[in-house]
Design an enzyme around this catalytic site. Sequence first.
Site, short mmCIF file in Angstrom:
data_model
loop_
_atom_site.label_atom_id
_atom_site.label_comp_id
_atom_site.label_asym_id
_atom_site.label_seq_id
_atom_site.Cartn_x
_atom_site.Cartn_y
_atom_site.Cartn_z
CG ASP A 8 6.74 -1.30 1.68
OD1 ASP A 8 7.76 -1.33 0.75
OD2 ASP A 8 5.62 -0.64 1.25
CD GLU B 138 -1.52 5.06 -10.62
OE1 GLU B 138 -2.55 5.46 -10.43
OE2 GLU B 138 -1.05 4.01 -11.35
CE LYS C 174 1.97 3.92 -13.13
NZ LYS C 174 0.53 3.52 -13.32
CG ASP D 181 11.39 1.04 -5.03
OD1 ASP D 181 10.53 1.09 -5.79
OD2 ASP D 181 11.48 1.99 -4.03
CG ASP E 65 1.10 -1.37 1.72
OD1 ASP E 65 1.00 -2.52 1.18
OD2 ASP E 65 1.85 -0.52 1.20
#
Length: 1060
Positions: A382, A483, A541, A650, A732
Amino acid sequence: MAKGKELPQDHVSGQSNRPISQPAHALQWQQVTQELQADSEDGLTTDEAKRRLDEYGSNDLGDAGGVNLAKILLRQFANAMTLVLILAMAVSFGIGSWIEGGVVAAVIIVNITVGTFQEYQAAKTMDSLRSLSSPTASAIRNKQNITVPTIEIVPGDLVELKTGDTIPADLRIIEAMNFETDEALLTGESLPVRKAADDVFDIDTGPGDRLNVAYSSSTVTKGRATGIVFATGMHTEIGTIAAALRKKDSKVRQVKRKEDGSAKLRHYVQAAVLTVTDFIGAFLGVSVGTPLQKKLSRLAVLLFLVAVVFAIVVLGANDFKNRQEVIIYAVATGLSMIPASLVVILTITMAAGTKRMVERHVIVRNLRSLEALGAVTDICSDKTGTLTQGKMVTKKAWIPAKGTYTIGETNEPFNPTAGVISHSDQEPRAASGQQEEKEGDCAEFVQGNEELQDYLRVASLANLAHVHQTENGEWSARGDPTEIAIQVFATRFSGWNRRASVAGEHPAWKLLQEFPFDSDVKKMSVIYKDLSSEQLHVFTKGAVERVITSCTAYVPAADAEPAEMTDQYRDRILENMEGLAKLGLRVLALASREYNESFTEGTELDRLTVECDLTFRGLIGLYDPPRPESAPSVRSCHKAGIEVHMLTGDHPGTASAIATQVGILPSNMSEYSKEVATSMVMTASQFDRLSTSEIDALPVLPLVIARCAPNTKVRMIEALHRRKKFCAMTGDGVNDSPSLKRSDVGIAMGQAGSDVAKDASDIILTDDNFASILAAVEEGRRTFDNIQKFVLHLLAQNLAQALVLLIGLVFKDGENLSVFPISPVEIMWIIMITSGLPDMGLGFERAAAGIMSRPPRSLKAGIFSSEVLVDMVVYGIWVAGLCLCAFVLVLYGFGDGRIGVGCNESIGEGCGTLFRARATCFATLTWFSVFLAWEVIDPRRSFFHMHPDSHSLFQWTTDVWQNKFLFFAVLTGFITLFPILYIPVINTQVFKHTGITWEWGIVFVESVLFFLGVEGYKYGKRVVLRRQGTKGEDGGKQDVEARMFGRYLTESSLGSGEKE
């Protein structure tokens, strides 16, 4: 708590460890918090938590068992070596050979004592590692969210839960949002149970209906919650069940029965045979442990059978005469094949390897992975928090009607007052280095700026992070790094903070519904009620591509009405996203709308009906800088022949920028063909659209997969396996479990990872750092190398002893009985002391120079590669040949060749020369054994020049001191030879040899010949390998990047796995 922890007889279901006024489910959560003297905002202090841990004990069920010394002691008897020794002892005593029998008995006692001690230490090490890899909980202590081992959770702890977590203890829920748990383990209910914080139930309500309580050991299937722990350990509901059901699993195979319960006789026989087989397999170690442990246990059994065959050969060579001398010779030959403490040394070596890994931030959950790490060819990692620091800061914010806001450099990611904010009218897609930016004050920017206010409303409320200033003026934050960065940005503008909006006596907003981020949907949404107007709002979002497809409007200019979203404007948004992504920023989109549909609290809504008809508010660009050690670690992976793939959620631009910075992608991408460049960077949708045959036809498997979904990871692993690759995969989240299990080595994140992901993994990174994966691979290679070294040394030594004794059958005494060149006691001494201690020392050997400059090892060969097998034969024959030459030179070359009668028993008439020859043979074999331990440290490099960069003739003197255990083990074997040779009675009566004088000249000359032979053999290997083009030692002089990516410039990588 200790094993056997009991539940108090007066314990009431639902009560705390120390009873409160009523069971927790029958009280309001505020009252539970008060009676437990807890804090629902800032949690316990560290000191208070420690005091409660001392008072209430650890949060476990007391059935871990710990290290069982009795079982370890029993295992010392349950192996082939000890069985052979016991057999040899029985035979020796049976024929009246009291000295040999006594020595073997002493060896058995010493071996069992040392083995028990060493394995006990190793077991304690592994037990401590198990505690490190046990489930953890996210608790609030000292006003900070920290990760605490579940065993240290205490009543009164404030615990935060999210999807995938294992609930650490029974807790009273104080806040829940779409929170559901799987309680099948406790209640048998197969469906998840939805929980609520404000409900109160009767005292007599059963556990399955207490919807305001979350139970220990159940898992979170959906949503999030916060709760106060009221019961731990045996006082939990699962503890109550454990107290009633404590029993051991039966090791007896069950009899196959018909539907009516009857069974045939053959089924009873079958069950009995299988039970006995299981017991024998476990007793000998051939059916328990890791694959390597089982393989070496089977090797020990095989050597036991070989020892029996050799003993029969000795008896046959002496016409099966029932003479003490013949039998003791057979015993000696059998003992020569004993694999001294083979499995014990393996256990110690692996335990030492896992302990070293803990020091390098890696916890090994499965010993099989320790064996597998050295064979890893590909690492799928990741990006966020692993290759990058995971400390995000907001750098850019674009609002269509206003332009771009930029945050200046800051070293305080949680401090919303740090860093200068500036504004530009330009869009990110048109931004240039010469753009004019106006610095200003946040209050000035937000005043009268309705578009910015709408943007900040989404940023602060579609957000679960907590950002606040403590009493001492420091800024504190807890939550997801993404966040937190967004919340810090919103907090810059006074009043725009989630905590300020929803908390306090007069909150402005109330959270009604939450749709958590999902790796498939790639959005997160919330429904809030504006308490002043009673109007409901949706704030969303997420990934830009996903959010804009849900948007039907945008605000084109200041104070303008929303305009209809068109495909052309969506393309414009994507262009702006690309502009931000090129800066290496992670880009998210923000959107909102009024929610005018009917809403009833507690009802489940379809998120598709909520996340629609949104108004696009803008983009936010977050910067997560790469870890400083990521680029060197990726380069080291490439140097070690390991390809690194980035699988991230991403945007492709952001992922590519970071991948290029850390070296996952080549720096000269423009030089590659379009086909190769396209294959190197793909999105999940592009990759998933390809069929299996199309993936296999790619010139290179993607080095970067952006917008990655859980199923994409599984397909990537399968594609790697089809190319004969051996891959490690990081993960994860809950959805990562399939890929972690499917990969050859599953790697979970210790800090950001869910308990479900950790449970599916083989190793856990305690620092979530990519560099720790490299450290794990290096330690895996080191451990595997060390196992190969001591196995090679041990088996070469056994082979040499067996050859000396089998060839020695030709030496006959006056009664035509064979006399042994080395005696049984000499053999035991070499096996246990001279060879055994260095074998253990080899298990602690440091990593060889260039260990990360060679390609991954072959899985097919295992530890018994063709090179190891050839080395074993060459060293065994060379040592045996030199020892027999020493024996022959003393007996026949310089002696009269006379062999008396009974020379296997005592130094009688005519046995003096034979005893001196035997002593010389023993001395050479002893020295060769300890010298060989140094020579096998590196299979190819010269012992006198193990460091290619060193030009010192005496570098070896420094090298031998690096491993102090091995140095003193060699020194012990070297020095103890002298008292054994010269102490009266011990030499002639016990070891069956006598002191030597001029024969030392033969020992010294042959020692020189030993080194010349071994060094010459190694030199020959190096010459052959160089001619074959193998550059395993220094990896060649070619640039690492050119060596890793160069093949893609000229040829397809297809089939490279087979070539390797």
